[in-house]
Structures are given as structure tokens and as C-alpha cells.
Design an enzyme around this catalytic site. Structure first.
Site, PDB file in Angstrom:
ATOM      1  N   HIS A   1       0.838  -1.204   0.000  1.00  0.00           N
ATOM      2  CA  HIS A   1       0.000   0.000   0.000  1.00  0.00           C
ATOM      3  C   HIS A   1       0.874   1.255   0.000  1.00  0.00           C
ATOM      4  CE1 HIS A   1      -3.425   2.597   1.363  1.00  0.00           C
ATOM      5  NE2 HIS A   1      -2.440   3.245   1.971  1.00  0.00           N
ATOM      6  N   GLU A   2       1.878   1.290   0.869  1.00  0.00           N
ATOM      7  CA  GLU A   2       2.735   2.474   0.960  1.00  0.00           C
ATOM      8  C   GLU A   2       3.600   2.632  -0.289  1.00  0.00           C
ATOM      9  OE1 GLU A   2       2.206   4.632   3.122  1.00  0.00           O
ATOM     10  OE2 GLU A   2       0.894   3.413   4.382  1.00  0.00           O
TER      11      GLU A   2
ATOM     12  N   HIS B   1       1.651   4.294  -2.930  1.00  0.00           N
ATOM     13  CA  HIS B   1       1.645   5.755  -2.803  1.00  0.00           C
ATOM     14  C   HIS B   1       2.862   6.343  -3.509  1.00  0.00           C
ATOM     15  CE1 HIS B   1      -1.815   6.620  -0.407  1.00  0.00           C
ATOM     16  NE2 HIS B   1      -1.444   5.889   0.619  1.00  0.00           N
TER      17      HIS B   1
ATOM     18  N   GLU C   1      -6.144   7.108  -1.289  1.00  0.00           N
ATOM     19  CA  GLU C   1      -6.011   5.957  -0.401  1.00  0.00           C
ATOM     20  C   GLU C   1      -6.638   4.719  -1.029  1.00  0.00           C
ATOM     21  OE1 GLU C   1      -4.330   5.596   2.390  1.00  0.00           O
ATOM     22  OE2 GLU C   1      -3.640   7.666   2.248  1.00  0.00           O
TER      23      GLU C   1
END
Length: 278
Positions: free
Chosen positions: A143-144, A147, A219
Site C-alpha cells: 500500500h505504501e 503511494h 487511499e
């Protein structure tokens, strides 16, 4: 994975738009201050400082955020499993290996920062490593890293510096007004003084609204991108269940950096109207 990261140009435009808006707010604040205190030098200083802070926020904001969170850099020697997970996911995603940091907090959480994939970092808390198993940790890190691939962290990281600076500037003005009100009242224009106080109160609110302008859709996109990266959506889903169930608050978190974290770092302290701004 390259097809997932399609928002580069959009986020770069958003970043520069936010930087320009920030500069306008600071310069406008400087103009109000210069009118209240009858000193054009204040306006000149505001222009110089806003320009300098915009440059600093772009080039050094990642280092500032890491320093604010108290992160310590991870190596293959001291955290081999964490380092290998980030390395493997980065290779799979086609991204450069980011720097990895451990934040000495027991609340399970994580964030990504940096101005570009070539100058990026991922930070996880010590609590995250204790609470999650490998598949869940991979989900959070994917997930990070998403980003980073989607260029989301540039927006969020720049905002940290801009919001913090505007808040400090307004606080300085309010203190100046209180300490010198009686002594200099006869030299000021009453209307401009009122305008200055109003602006000092509204400036941090405007900065916070800029911070909230970072869409929650980023997100959701990071969730989708991370799931495609690991091919195991349940990993992130299970991790989010564990993280949301933990009520430990973070000591190093602040309003300026709260939006960078995967989960709300304040948790139990969010009550009433505050929840509307999550």
C-alpha cells in the site's frame, strides 16, 4: 505494475497548485501584517520566506517528516526480514528501493514520504512489526509503495511543511498583537488590526483545508494498487482490521503529519466534530 501508476502528471500539477496557493496565503498574511504595523519590510520578508519555504518543502520535506516522527533507518543487518520485503515488493513494482525507517512507537502504523520514487522512504512503527504477520506486513508495505508509485506522497509531504509554517506564522502574529497592543494601539488603524487578527485565525484553517484537499480517493487507489502488487488482498484487509482495533495513540504524531499515516494516529482522542475531518 507500471500501468497502475497513471497519476504522475496530475499530482505534480496539484502539488504546484498547492505550493502557489500557500505562497499566496503567506504573502497575503505579510501584506496584512505590513499594513497593521506600518512596515513594508514585513511584506518583503513574507515574500522571501514563502519562496524559501516552498523550495525547502519540495527538496527536504521527506527528511523533515522523518525527523519529526523520530524514524531510524533500517539496514539488511538489523531488520533483514523487513528490508527484504520492501526490496522484493519494490522490484515487483518496478520502483527504486526506498529508504526504510523504524519509528519507535507501539501503535501499529506506517507512512511513505519523499518527492519522487528516486527520493522516497517508507516508515513503519515498531508496533506494526509486532502485531502483523508477514502477509499482512506485505499488504501494508505494498500500500505504501503504491503511494510512491502513484506520486501521492509528494503532495502529502509538502503539505506537512506548509501547514506547520502557516500555523507558526499566525501564532507569532497573535502573540505580537497581544504583547504590543497597548503600547502601539494609537499608531495602528483599527480596521486593519481587526483584519490582521481575523486573518491570523483563518490562515491555519485555510492551511488545514488545503491539507484536507488531498483526496481520500488516493487511499483507495493505493489499496487497489497494493492488492494487485501482492496478489493477496486479504493481507492488507486483515492488517487494517488489526490496526483499526488497536487503540494505542502515537506520541510523535502531530496535526501536520497525521494525514501521512496509514491509520489515524490519534484514535481514541477523536471525538464529536473532530471525526468529520478524518
Amino acid at each position: 505494475m507500471a500501468t497502475l501508476y497513471t497519476q504522475k502528471d496530475t499530482n505534480i500539477r496539484k502539488t504546484w497548485a498547492l505550493v502557489i496557493l500557500f505562497m499566496c496565503i503567506v504573502i497575503g498574511f505579510g501584506w496584512v501584517l505590513s499594513s497593521v504595523y506600518h512596515s513594508p519590510n514585513i511584506l518583503y520578508i513574507a515574500v522571501i520566506v514563502s519562496t524559501a519555504m516552498s523550495i525547502v518543502s519540495y527538496w527536504f520535506s521527506d527528511k523533515i517528516v522523518i525527523a519529526m516522527s523520530g524514524g531510524k533507518e533500517v539496514t539488511m543487518q538489523n531488520y533483514p526480514e523487513l528490508y527484504r520485503i520492501v526490496e522484493n515488493l519494490s522490484i515487483t513494482a518496478g520502483l527504486p528501493m526506498p529508504k526504510v525507517y523504524i519509528v519507535p512507537e507501539m501503535a501499529p502504523n506506517a507512512f511513505a514520504t519523499g518527492r519522487s520514487p528516486d527520493h522516497s522512504a517508507v516508515a513503519v512503527t515498531a508496533g506494526l512489526l509486532e502485531v502483523l504477520d508477514r502477509s499482512e506486513l506485505e499488504g501494508v508495505l505494498a500500500h505504501e509503495l503504491s503511494h510512491i508509485g502513484n506520486r501521492d506522497m509528494l503532495l502529502g509531504t509538502v503539505i506537512v511543511v506548509l501547514v506547520g509554517f502557516i500555523s507558526i506564522l499566525s501564532d507569532i502574529f497573535l502573540r505580537m498583537g497581544i504583547s504590543s497592543r497597548d503600547r502601539d494601539e494609537d499608531r495602528r488603524d483599527g480596521l486593519m488590526m481587526i483584519l490582521g487578527i481575523v486573518f491570523a485565525i483563518l490562515a491555519p484553517i485555510a492551511a488545514t483545508l488545503i491539507q484536507l484537499a488531498i483526496s481520500r480517493k488516493r487511499e483507495f487507489l493505493a489499496d487497489a494498487s497494493g492488492a494487485l502488487l501482492t496478489r493477496y488482498p486479504e493481507g492488507l484487509a486483515n492488517a487494517l482490521l488489526k490496526i483499526s482495533g488497536d487503540k494505542t495513540e502515537m506520541k510523535s504524531a502531530s496535526n501536520a503529519t497525521a494525514h501521512l499515516w496509514l491509520a489515524n494516529p490519534f484514535k481514541g482522542s477523536m471525538k464529536g466534530m473532530s471525526k468529520l475531518f478524518m
